[in-house]
Write an enzyme that holds these catalytic residues in place. Structure first.
Site, short mmCIF file in Angstrom:
data_model
loop_
_atom_site.label_atom_id
_atom_site.label_comp_id
_atom_site.label_asym_id
_atom_site.label_seq_id
_atom_site.Cartn_x
_atom_site.Cartn_y
_atom_site.Cartn_z
N ASP A 66 -34.44 38.80 -21.84
CA ASP A 66 -33.87 39.14 -23.15
C ASP A 66 -32.78 40.19 -22.97
OD1 ASP A 66 -35.56 37.35 -24.47
OD2 ASP A 66 -37.18 38.83 -24.53
N LYS A 80 -37.12 32.74 -19.03
CA LYS A 80 -36.90 32.34 -20.41
C LYS A 80 -35.55 32.84 -20.88
CE LYS A 80 -38.74 34.57 -24.00
NZ LYS A 80 -37.64 34.80 -24.99
N ASP A 102 -35.72 29.09 -25.15
CA ASP A 102 -36.55 29.52 -26.28
C ASP A 102 -35.69 29.71 -27.52
OD1 ASP A 102 -38.60 30.62 -27.83
OD2 ASP A 102 -38.31 32.63 -26.99
N LYS A 159 -36.49 28.00 -30.58
CA LYS A 159 -37.37 27.87 -31.75
C LYS A 159 -36.70 27.11 -32.89
CE LYS A 159 -39.71 32.30 -30.85
NZ LYS A 159 -38.77 32.90 -29.88
N LEU A 160 -36.27 25.89 -32.64
CA LEU A 160 -35.59 25.11 -33.68
C LEU A 160 -36.52 24.89 -34.88
CD1 LEU A 160 -33.73 24.65 -31.22
CD2 LEU A 160 -33.32 22.35 -32.10
N ASP A 193 -35.63 23.13 -38.68
CA ASP A 193 -34.67 22.63 -39.65
C ASP A 193 -35.15 21.25 -40.10
OD1 ASP A 193 -32.19 22.17 -41.12
OD2 ASP A 193 -31.30 23.68 -39.80
N ILE A 194 -34.34 20.56 -40.88
CA ILE A 194 -34.73 19.23 -41.31
C ILE A 194 -34.78 18.31 -40.09
CG2 ILE A 194 -33.78 19.57 -43.62
CD1 ILE A 194 -31.42 17.80 -42.78
N PRO A 195 -35.60 17.27 -40.12
CA PRO A 195 -35.79 16.44 -38.93
C PRO A 195 -34.51 15.91 -38.32
CG PRO A 195 -37.49 15.93 -40.55
CD PRO A 195 -36.54 16.88 -41.22
N ASN A 196 -33.58 15.44 -39.13
CA ASN A 196 -32.36 14.86 -38.58
C ASN A 196 -31.54 15.89 -37.82
OD1 ASN A 196 -30.58 12.54 -38.28
ND2 ASN A 196 -29.19 13.62 -39.66
N THR A 240 -46.49 36.25 -32.01
CA THR A 240 -47.46 37.27 -31.63
C THR A 240 -47.18 38.62 -32.29
OG1 THR A 240 -46.17 37.63 -29.60
CG2 THR A 240 -48.11 36.22 -29.44
N ARG A 242 -49.47 42.12 -21.69
CA ARG A 242 -49.12 43.47 -21.27
C ARG A 242 -50.09 43.92 -20.19
NH1 ARG A 242 -45.23 42.28 -23.73
NH2 ARG A 242 -44.16 43.41 -25.41
N GLN A 257 -45.87 43.94 -30.20
CA GLN A 257 -46.83 42.85 -30.19
C GLN A 257 -48.12 43.28 -30.86
OE1 GLN A 257 -45.82 40.00 -29.30
NE2 GLN A 257 -44.33 40.18 -27.67
N GLY A 291 -41.91 40.01 -20.78
CA GLY A 291 -40.57 40.57 -20.86
C GLY A 291 -40.51 42.01 -20.40
N ARG A 292 -40.63 42.94 -21.35
CA ARG A 292 -40.41 44.35 -21.05
C ARG A 292 -41.29 44.93 -19.94
NH1 ARG A 292 -40.22 45.77 -27.36
NH2 ARG A 292 -41.44 43.85 -27.31
#
Length: 243
Positions: A10, A42, A69, A71-72, A74-77, A129, A191, A200, A220-221
């Protein structure tokens, strides 16, 4: 794909990401599912929005497996079309929000599947999380217990053809019991026992995550901000994989 530790890169730029990852040489003494010996990484929204597909191609060329990562949701199309674009990248894993409904998740599978029938692993985010029971009830108006909400989302993802879910380690065992051992659990919120939990809310140590059935842990951190990131990564691998 077997169990592995995924480093959450990140960072705000590709330059910082590459400088960080150049610290990692082949770690031959540790068991890894990546033959190159390079960490599985990631790429999240911050880095992808800053650098675009070029950072994916660059890190793949350096031997890293990639969890994209984004994280989509939206509408299916729209999700189907977006996934068709992502399918052209040589990623290993990507995700959607399970809250987008079964129709959206099925569309994601369709869009991600290449003409030859192959595709990256596709997983669904259940509840973040950073979300606890109180905020879920207050902000999302979801009043069922958190474990049951996660399990319901996991079942919906499994029936929609996905490969697994993102969940807290606290829910990993229940997901496997409900959806089967081959249904993947990818768990952030990990952690070290002597570390800071940060923002978290639902956390475990690497060894605890292993014991409850996490297939992949995303860290991550505790690694990226450690005084010695390579040593922190090695510690994480040892604790999680028992290497």
């Amino acid at each position: 794909m077997g169990k592995d530790v995924i480093i959450a890169c990140d960072f705000p730029s590709g330059t910082q990401t590459i400088e960080f990852l150049e610290q990692f040489n082949r770690v031959s003494s540790l068991e890894s599912s990546n033959p190159t010996g390079k960490p599985f990484v990631k790429i999240g929204m911050e880095l992808y929005y800053a650098e675009g597909p070029a950072i994916v191609r660059e890190l793949k060329s350096r031997g890293h497996k990639i969890f994209l990562d984004l994280k989509l949701h939206d509408i299916p199309n729209t999700v189907r079309k977006a996934m068709a674009v992502l399918a052209s990248l040589d990623i290993d894993m990507c995700n959607v929000h399970a809250g987008g409904t079964a129709a959206m998740m099925r569309a994601a599978v369709e869009g991600l599947t290449r003409p030859d029938g192959t595709r990256p692993l596709l997983i669904a985010v259940t509840q973040l999380t950073s979300t606890d029971q109180q905020s879920m009830e207050r902000d999302l108006l979801i009043h069922d217990p958190m474990p049951e909400v996660v399990l319901h989302y996991a079942q919906t993802a499994a029936s929609s053809g996905l490969d697994g879910v993102v969940c807290s380690p606290l829910e990993a065992r229940g997901v496997h019991e409900r959806c089967g051992e081959n249904f993947l659990t990818v768990t952030p919120g990990v952690r070290f026992a002597d570390g800071d939990v940060g923002d978290q809310k639902r956390v475990m140590t690497p060894s605890q995550a292993r014991d409850v059935g996490s297939d992949y842990i995303v860290v991550g951190r505790p690694i990226t901000q450690a005084p010695d990131p390579v040593a922190a990564y090695e510690r994480c691998v040892v604790e999680f994989l028992g290497a």
